[in-house]
Scaffold this active site. Structure first.
Site: not given
Length: 255
Positions: A137, A184, A204, A207
């Site tokens: 949107h 998750a 972000k 690892r």
């Protein structure tokens, strides 16, 4: 009187077991019959539906099949939405809009919304309720309701071998490299390099893989030990049965 009550209770329990088996057996038949495969596509006419692929029943919202290609040996779980275009019945031109490579797994309740081109690489696994969209949107006009403003669309590319955890969201314009792990609930936008682990909202890199140093920061758990190539399925089954018997005997501690 207690004897009659016990008799009626036993009869009611027997009837319940019979009914439960009938319902469960009937539902399994419905699931099997309602699933979509290349041999039995039902009403769905995809541009391509590879051999060994199955869309579980009940399916979610599916439209724009003429612009959707699904590779071989894919698993699309129950209530998964697959759409090409903003609305059913649109002419989207000659090119494929949504592509699932070979061996892709979409977990239960996931959504893949392709208004612009969306490509999911081979052997990418998605947990339940993953949301992948090429459209978002816009809210440029402060006086107009957000839902009435024309959305923005950008292509989405997910490389091969990725893992998207439960509830992950992949936003328009995202470009995930090869073997990327998305935690998750992460919300991903922009570019993610190969062999990265991303988490958070916005996501972000937490690892990454260094050819000389390995995973940085280092993994906290040891790597799983693979099953040797010479071990057969029968040997694995026998080992599982032996372990189950051993566990049962250890539970039976004499009083």
């Amino acid at each position: 009187m207690p004897r009659n009550r016990n008799t009626f209770s036993s009869l009611a329990a027997w009837r319940r077991r019979v009914l439960a088996r009938a319902v469960q057996g009937g539902w399994r038949w419905v699931q099997e019959t309602g699933s979509v495969t290349a041999e039995h596509p039902g009403r769905l006419r995809f541009r391509r539906l590879g051999a060994g692929t199955r869309l579980a029943f009940p399916q979610g919202t599916v439209f724009g099949e003429r612009w959707i290609e699904i590779g071989e040996c894919c698993i699309v779980a129950e209530q998964v939405t697959l759409t090409a275009g903003m609305l059913p019945g649109l002419d989207l031109g000659p090119d494929t809009v949504l592509t699932l490579g070979d061996g892709v797994v979409l977990g239960r309740g996931s959504h893949v919304i392709a208004d612009a081109r969306v490509t999911i690489g081979s052997d990418t696994y998605c947990g339940p309720y993953v949301y992948i969209t090429s459209t978002n949107h816009s809210y440029d006009d402060p006086d107009e309701p957000v839902g009435r403003q024309w959305p923005r669309s950008e292509p989405v590319t997910i490389g091969p071998g990725c893992w998207l955890g439960t509830g992950a969201v992949i936003l328009p314009g995202a470009r995930l490299g090869r073997n990327v792990v998305v935690a998750a609930g992460a919300v991903v936008r922009g570019e993610v390099p190969d062999h990265s682990v991303v988490a958070g909202a916005p996501a972000k890199v937490v690892r990454g893989w260094d050819p000389e140093k390995g995973w940085q920061p280092p993994l906290r758990t040891p790597a799983p030990v693979p099953i040797p190539e010479h071990v057969t399925a029968a040997q694995l089954a026998a080992l599982a049965a032996w372990e189950a018997g051993r566990a049962g005997s250890s539970d039976a501690v004499p009083s």
